[in-house]
Design an enzyme around this catalytic site. Structure first.
Site, mmCIF file in Angstrom:
data_model
loop_
_atom_site.group_PDB
_atom_site.id
_atom_site.type_symbol
_atom_site.label_atom_id
_atom_site.label_comp_id
_atom_site.label_asym_id
_atom_site.label_seq_id
_atom_site.Cartn_x
_atom_site.Cartn_y
_atom_site.Cartn_z
ATOM 1 N N GLY A 184 0.770 -3.232 5.012
ATOM 2 C CA GLY A 184 1.021 -4.599 5.452
ATOM 3 C C GLY A 184 -0.209 -5.470 5.300
ATOM 4 O O GLY A 184 -1.087 -5.182 4.479
ATOM 5 N N LEU A 185 -0.284 -6.529 6.071
ATOM 6 C CA LEU A 185 -1.383 -7.482 5.962
ATOM 7 C C LEU A 185 -2.652 -6.882 6.551
ATOM 8 O O LEU A 185 -2.798 -6.738 7.763
ATOM 9 C CB LEU A 185 -1.025 -8.786 6.677
ATOM 10 C CG LEU A 185 -2.024 -9.921 6.513
ATOM 11 C CD1 LEU A 185 -2.201 -10.310 5.049
ATOM 12 C CD2 LEU A 185 -1.593 -11.144 7.325
ATOM 13 N N THR A 235 0.811 -1.228 0.000
ATOM 14 C CA THR A 235 0.000 0.000 0.000
ATOM 15 C C THR A 235 0.844 1.278 0.000
ATOM 16 O O THR A 235 1.891 1.342 0.618
ATOM 17 C CB THR A 235 -0.865 -0.001 1.274
ATOM 18 O OG1 THR A 235 -1.649 -1.173 1.279
ATOM 19 C CG2 THR A 235 -1.729 1.222 1.361
ATOM 20 N N ARG A 249 -12.039 -10.031 -1.933
ATOM 21 C CA ARG A 249 -11.279 -9.684 -0.732
ATOM 22 C C ARG A 249 -11.035 -8.184 -0.653
ATOM 23 O O ARG A 249 -10.695 -7.534 -1.631
ATOM 24 C CB ARG A 249 -9.939 -10.420 -0.727
ATOM 25 C CG ARG A 249 -9.080 -10.169 0.541
ATOM 26 C CD ARG A 249 -8.069 -9.068 0.349
ATOM 27 N NE ARG A 249 -7.184 -8.921 1.519
ATOM 28 C CZ ARG A 249 -6.273 -7.978 1.663
ATOM 29 N NH1 ARG A 249 -6.115 -7.064 0.701
ATOM 30 N NH2 ARG A 249 -5.524 -7.902 2.751
ATOM 31 N N VAL A 250 -11.232 -7.614 0.531
ATOM 32 C CA VAL A 250 -10.960 -6.208 0.797
ATOM 33 C C VAL A 250 -10.063 -6.123 2.022
ATOM 34 O O VAL A 250 -10.316 -6.799 3.029
ATOM 35 C CB VAL A 250 -12.265 -5.416 1.043
ATOM 36 C CG1 VAL A 250 -11.951 -3.992 1.487
ATOM 37 C CG2 VAL A 250 -13.129 -5.412 -0.209
ATOM 38 N N GLY A 251 -9.019 -5.326 1.943
ATOM 39 C CA GLY A 251 -8.104 -5.170 3.060
ATOM 40 C C GLY A 251 -8.405 -3.942 3.899
ATOM 41 O O GLY A 251 -9.530 -3.432 3.914
ATOM 42 N N ASP A 252 -7.391 -3.451 4.571
ATOM 43 C CA ASP A 252 -7.578 -2.341 5.506
ATOM 44 C C ASP A 252 -7.610 -0.973 4.831
ATOM 45 O O ASP A 252 -8.187 -0.025 5.358
ATOM 46 C CB ASP A 252 -6.448 -2.339 6.534
ATOM 47 C CG ASP A 252 -5.102 -2.035 5.887
ATOM 48 O OD1 ASP A 252 -4.540 -0.949 6.129
ATOM 49 O OD2 ASP A 252 -4.606 -2.880 5.129
#
Length: 324
Positions: free
Chosen positions: A236-237, A184, A212-215
Site C-alpha cells: 500500500g501507500l 508491492t 522517493r523511497v517507500g516502506d
C-alpha cells in the site's frame, strides 16, 4: 465448590486445553510424516509467485530461499507494472526498485533506488550475506550488484514507456487504490524446520518524485521477522506504513498475545485513526506466527493474499476497515 465438582471442572478444562493444543499442532505438524508443514503467504493474488515459494519449501528449501524465489517470479514478469522488470518509472522516466529480506536469525539486507537490476530481492540478500551493511542505495547498490555478478538490464519496457508518455500529457499525480497489478509483493515463509523468513520487492508508486523511497526496503516498516514470534509484511501507500512502522508493530502485538489476524487489524486501525484522509489510499498487511497461523487485513476493500499450505495454493479475500 466441593472437591468432586472441582475435579470434574478441572478435567473439562484440561480436555479443552488439550484439544486446543492438538488443533494447533495439526496445523504445524503433518500427521503422517511428523514434519512441520511448510507455509507460504504473499500479498495480493500473485498465484505463480506464491506457488513457487510453496513448492520450494516442500522441496526442502529454507524459508528465505523460498521467499526470494517467490518474489523473483514477479520481478521478471513484464505484465507486473509495480515490481521489477516492466515497472512504471518515476517522473523522469527512470525505473527504480526497492527491496528487503530478513531471515530467521535476524539478519537483513536492503536496497533502495536501484536502476538496471531486475532481481533486487536477490540483491538485498547479497547485501545481507556479502557486505558489512544492511542497506545500499542508488549507484552504490548498482555497482555492488555488478560486482556480485548481476547483469545490467533495461527495465523500461515499451508498454511502460507508452504509459509514461501518456502520463506526461497531464503530469497529474495521485496514488490510485488497488490498481497497477496491486503494488508491492511481500512473501513470508515457514520452512520444514519451523523457521520464518521474508522478502519484499517493489518499484514504488508510479511517476513518483525522483529519489522517493517507500516502506518496502525499510526493515520494520515493509517487512519484519522475529523467529521466536512471527513475521509481517506490508503493501500500500508506503508513506503511511512508515509512520507506524507497521510490520514491526504487528510482530510486537503478536509478542503481546494477539493472533496474526488481530495484530493486522490493530495496525490498520492505527493508520486509519491517525491519517487525515484514509479514504484516499490503501494499506494492507499479512502476518504469520511461529505456529503457522496467518492473518491479513486492509484499510480499503479489494485486498487479497495467497496462502500455500499442504500442497494447496489459495486466494483469500481480505476483510477491511473502511466501510462504504
Amino acid at each position: 465448590m466441593d472437591r468432586r465438582n472441582f475435579i470434574k471442572k478441572s478435567s473439562y478444562g484440561g480436555v479443552a486445553l488439550s484439544l486446543g493444543l492438538h488443533l494447533a499442532a495439526c496445523r504445524s505438524i503433518n500427521a503422517v510424516s511428523g514434519k512441520i508443514n511448510p507455509i507460504s503467504i504473499c500479498t495480493w493474488g500473485f498465484v505463480d509467485a506464491n506457488a513457487a515459494a510453496g513448492r520450494a519449501l516442500e522441496n526442502g528449501n529454507n524459508a528465505l530461499d523460498a521467499a526470494i524465489k517467490g518474489v523473483n517470479v514477479e520481478e521478471k514478469d513484464l505484465k507486473n507494472t509495480t515490481v521489477g522488470n516492466g515497472a512504471a518509472p518515476d517522473r523522469e522516466g527512470n525505473v527504480t526498485l526497492d527491496a528487503s529480506v530478513m531471515d530467521h536469525q535476524g539478519n537483513c539486507g536492503s536496497v533502495v533506488y536501484v536502476q538496471d537490476i531486475q532481481n533486487v530481492a536477490s540483491l538485498a540478500r547479497e547485501v545481507m550475506d556479502h557486505s558489512p551493511h544492511v542497506m545500499l542505495a542508488g549507484d552504490g547498490a548498482y555497482q555492488f550488484a555488478i560486482n556480485r555478478g548481476f547483469k545490467k538490464q533495461n527495465l523500461l519496457t515499451d508498454n511502460s514507456k507508452n504509459q509514461y508518455r501518456e502520463w506526461l500529457k497531464t503530469s497529474k499525480y495521485k496514488p490510485v487504490i488497488n490498481i497497477e497489478n496491486h503494488d508491492t509483493i511481500g512473501v513470508i515463509c515457514r520452512d520444514i524446520n519451523g523457521n520464518l523468513s521474508g522478502a519484499c520487492s517493489t518499484s514504488g508508486l508510479a511517476y513518483k518524485m525522483p529519489g522517493r523511497v517507500g516502506d518496502s526496503p525499510i526493515i520494520g516498516a515493509g517487512l519484519y521477522v522475529d523467529n521466536e514470534i512471527g513475521a509481517a509484511a506490508a503493501t500500500g501507500l508506503g508513506e503511511e506504513i512508515m509512520k507506524t512502522v507497521g510490520s514491526f508493530l504487528i510482530v510486537e502485538l503478536m509478542r503481546n498475545g494477539k493472533s496474526p489476524q488481530e495484530a493486522c487489524e490493530e495496525a490498520v486501525k492505527r493508520t486509519a485513526k491517525r491519517a487525515a484522509n484514509p479514504e484516499d489510499f490503501q494499506v494492507a498487511y499479512i502476518a504469520m506466527n511461529k505456529a503457522g497461523e496467518t492473518g491479513y487485513y486492509s484499510l480499503q476493500q479489494g485486498f487479497a493474499m495467497m496462502e500455500y499450505s499442504n500442497g494447496t495454493n489459495r486466494r483469500k479475500e481480505s476483510a477491511y476497515y473502511l466501510k462504504t
